[in-house]
Design a protein around this motif. Sequence first.
Motif, PDB file in Angstrom:
ATOM      1  N   UNK A  76       4.474  -4.270  -4.398  1.00  0.00           N
ATOM      2  CA  UNK A  76       4.455  -3.114  -5.303  1.00  0.00           C
ATOM      3  C   UNK A  76       4.342  -3.209  -6.630  1.00  0.00           C
ATOM      4  N   UNK A  77       4.764  -4.420  -7.243  1.00  0.00           N
ATOM      5  CA  UNK A  77       4.010  -4.734  -9.083  1.00  0.00           C
ATOM      6  C   UNK A  77       2.377  -5.150  -8.373  1.00  0.00           C
ATOM      7  N   UNK A  78       2.581  -5.961  -8.215  1.00  0.00           N
ATOM      8  CA  UNK A  78       0.999  -6.030  -7.676  1.00  0.00           C
ATOM      9  C   UNK A  78       0.273  -5.688  -7.916  1.00  0.00           C
ATOM     10  N   UNK A  79       0.303  -4.900  -7.154  1.00  0.00           N
ATOM     11  CA  UNK A  79      -0.527  -2.930  -6.800  1.00  0.00           C
ATOM     12  C   UNK A  79      -0.932  -2.289  -8.323  1.00  0.00           C
ATOM     13  N   UNK A  80       0.482  -1.607  -8.202  1.00  0.00           N
ATOM     14  CA  UNK A  80       0.980  -0.939  -9.558  1.00  0.00           C
ATOM     15  C   UNK A  80       0.025  -1.663 -10.705  1.00  0.00           C
ATOM     16  N   UNK A  81      -0.369  -2.651 -10.953  1.00  0.00           N
ATOM     17  CA  UNK A  81      -0.636  -4.113 -12.105  1.00  0.00           C
ATOM     18  C   UNK A  81      -2.346  -3.542 -11.826  1.00  0.00           C
ATOM     19  N   UNK A  82      -2.430  -3.182 -10.832  1.00  0.00           N
ATOM     20  CA  UNK A  82      -3.869  -3.535 -10.557  1.00  0.00           C
ATOM     21  C   UNK A  82      -4.256  -2.033 -10.939  1.00  0.00           C
ATOM     22  N   UNK A  83      -3.856  -1.245 -10.355  1.00  0.00           N
ATOM     23  CA  UNK A  83      -4.487   0.210 -10.056  1.00  0.00           C
ATOM     24  C   UNK A  83      -4.052   0.709 -12.432  1.00  0.00           C
ATOM     25  N   UNK A  85      -4.117  -1.256 -14.515  1.00  0.00           N
ATOM     26  CA  UNK A  85      -5.575  -1.947 -15.342  1.00  0.00           C
ATOM     27  C   UNK A  85      -6.318  -1.945 -15.234  1.00  0.00           C
ATOM     28  N   UNK A  86      -6.913  -1.397 -14.292  1.00  0.00           N
ATOM     29  CA  UNK A  86      -8.468  -0.834 -13.270  1.00  0.00           C
ATOM     30  C   UNK A  86      -8.974  -2.651 -12.992  1.00  0.00           C
ATOM     31  N   UNK A  87      -8.117  -3.380 -12.641  1.00  0.00           N
ATOM     32  CA  UNK A  87      -8.304  -4.601 -12.076  1.00  0.00           C
ATOM     33  C   UNK A  87      -9.173  -4.905 -10.224  1.00  0.00           C
ATOM     34  N   UNK A  88     -10.367  -5.916 -10.824  1.00  0.00           N
ATOM     35  CA  UNK A  88     -11.038  -6.499  -9.768  1.00  0.00           C
ATOM     36  C   UNK A  88     -10.459  -7.496  -8.911  1.00  0.00           C
ATOM     37  N   UNK A  89     -10.175  -7.284  -7.559  1.00  0.00           N
ATOM     38  CA  UNK A  89      -9.688  -8.460  -7.203  1.00  0.00           C
ATOM     39  C   UNK A  89     -10.038  -9.262  -5.606  1.00  0.00           C
ATOM     40  N   UNK A  90     -10.101 -10.039  -5.588  1.00  0.00           N
ATOM     41  CA  UNK A  90     -10.874 -10.173  -3.955  1.00  0.00           C
ATOM     42  C   UNK A  90      -8.900  -9.649  -2.473  1.00  0.00           C
ATOM     43  N   UNK A  91      -9.589  -8.739  -1.712  1.00  0.00           N
ATOM     44  CA  UNK A  91      -9.118  -8.389  -0.742  1.00  0.00           C
ATOM     45  C   UNK A  91      -9.485  -9.431   0.621  1.00  0.00           C
ATOM     46  N   UNK A  92      -9.088  -8.911   1.565  1.00  0.00           N
ATOM     47  CA  UNK A  92      -8.703  -9.179   3.234  1.00  0.00           C
ATOM     48  C   UNK A  92      -8.589  -8.650   4.220  1.00  0.00           C
ATOM     49  N   UNK A  93      -9.205  -7.492   4.503  1.00  0.00           N
ATOM     50  CA  UNK A  93      -8.635  -7.205   5.445  1.00  0.00           C
ATOM     51  C   UNK A  93      -8.608  -7.640   7.370  1.00  0.00           C
ATOM     52  N   UNK A  94      -7.494  -7.951   7.431  1.00  0.00           N
ATOM     53  CA  UNK A  94      -7.728  -8.777   8.836  1.00  0.00           C
ATOM     54  C   UNK A  94      -7.577  -7.730  10.088  1.00  0.00           C
ATOM     55  N   UNK A  95      -8.430  -8.358  11.145  1.00  0.00           N
ATOM     56  CA  UNK A  95      -8.564  -7.167  12.698  1.00  0.00           C
ATOM     57  C   UNK A  95      -8.503  -8.535  13.279  1.00  0.00           C
ATOM     58  N   UNK A  96      -7.412  -8.495  13.817  1.00  0.00           N
ATOM     59  CA  UNK A  96      -6.999  -9.128  15.160  1.00  0.00           C
ATOM     60  C   UNK A  96      -8.233  -9.357  15.689  1.00  0.00           C
ATOM     61  N   UNK A  97      -8.061 -11.275  16.789  1.00  0.00           N
ATOM     62  CA  UNK A  97      -9.064 -10.861  17.255  1.00  0.00           C
ATOM     63  C   UNK A  97     -10.613 -10.090  17.080  1.00  0.00           C
ATOM     64  N   UNK A  98     -10.942  -9.986  16.008  1.00  0.00           N
ATOM     65  CA  UNK A  98     -12.135  -9.226  15.894  1.00  0.00           C
ATOM     66  C   UNK A  98     -12.433  -9.786  14.699  1.00  0.00           C
ATOM     67  N   UNK A  99     -11.973 -10.265  13.385  1.00  0.00           N
ATOM     68  CA  UNK A  99     -12.381 -10.713  12.540  1.00  0.00           C
ATOM     69  C   UNK A  99     -11.894 -10.382  11.066  1.00  0.00           C
ATOM     70  N   UNK A 100     -12.502 -10.806   9.635  1.00  0.00           N
ATOM     71  CA  UNK A 100     -11.731 -10.453   8.598  1.00  0.00           C
ATOM     72  C   UNK A 100     -13.229 -10.571   7.578  1.00  0.00           C
ATOM     73  N   UNK A 101     -12.732  -8.704   6.879  1.00  0.00           N
ATOM     74  CA  UNK A 101     -13.534  -8.275   5.797  1.00  0.00           C
ATOM     75  C   UNK A 101     -13.408  -9.137   4.929  1.00  0.00           C
TER      76      UNK A 101
END
Length: 137
Positions: A76-83, A85-101
């Motif tokens: 929760x604290x990490x996400x609030x900080x990103x918002x 401070x308007x930071x851009x960070x790497x994220x992953x969206x994992x779709x099991x049996x399909x792949x990762x964005x």
Amino acid sequence: MAVQAGKDLLLKLDETATGSFVTVAGLRSRRLAFSTGAVDVTHADSPDRWRELLAGAAAKRLSVSGAGVFKDAPSDAAVRRLFFEALIRPWQIVLPDFGTLEGPFQLVSLDYAGDHEGEISWDMGLESAGAITFTAA
């Protein structure tokens, strides 16, 4: 791809941009939206005045939204900080049996809500801020 349970889609954050991703939230609903614009190159001599588009020239984007409950206080604290401070960070969206964005995203919306008899929930929106890669499962 076989039918997948929506609960299996994961949203992971690399808060320090060092390649270490951690799941940040208990998502109850999620949405991915790929989109692109169109570059209109229509001119006076276009055949029968039909619109012409320039192939491969439009900007691509990936919008991610989710709602649910936070996994723990540190996420929760990490996400609030990103918002805030308007930071851009790497994220992953994992779709099991399909792949990762994976790629850089900016947190563009963060909403909290709660009912008198229930838990505090949140909604967040991410917008891609650079190239997104896809790795098949």
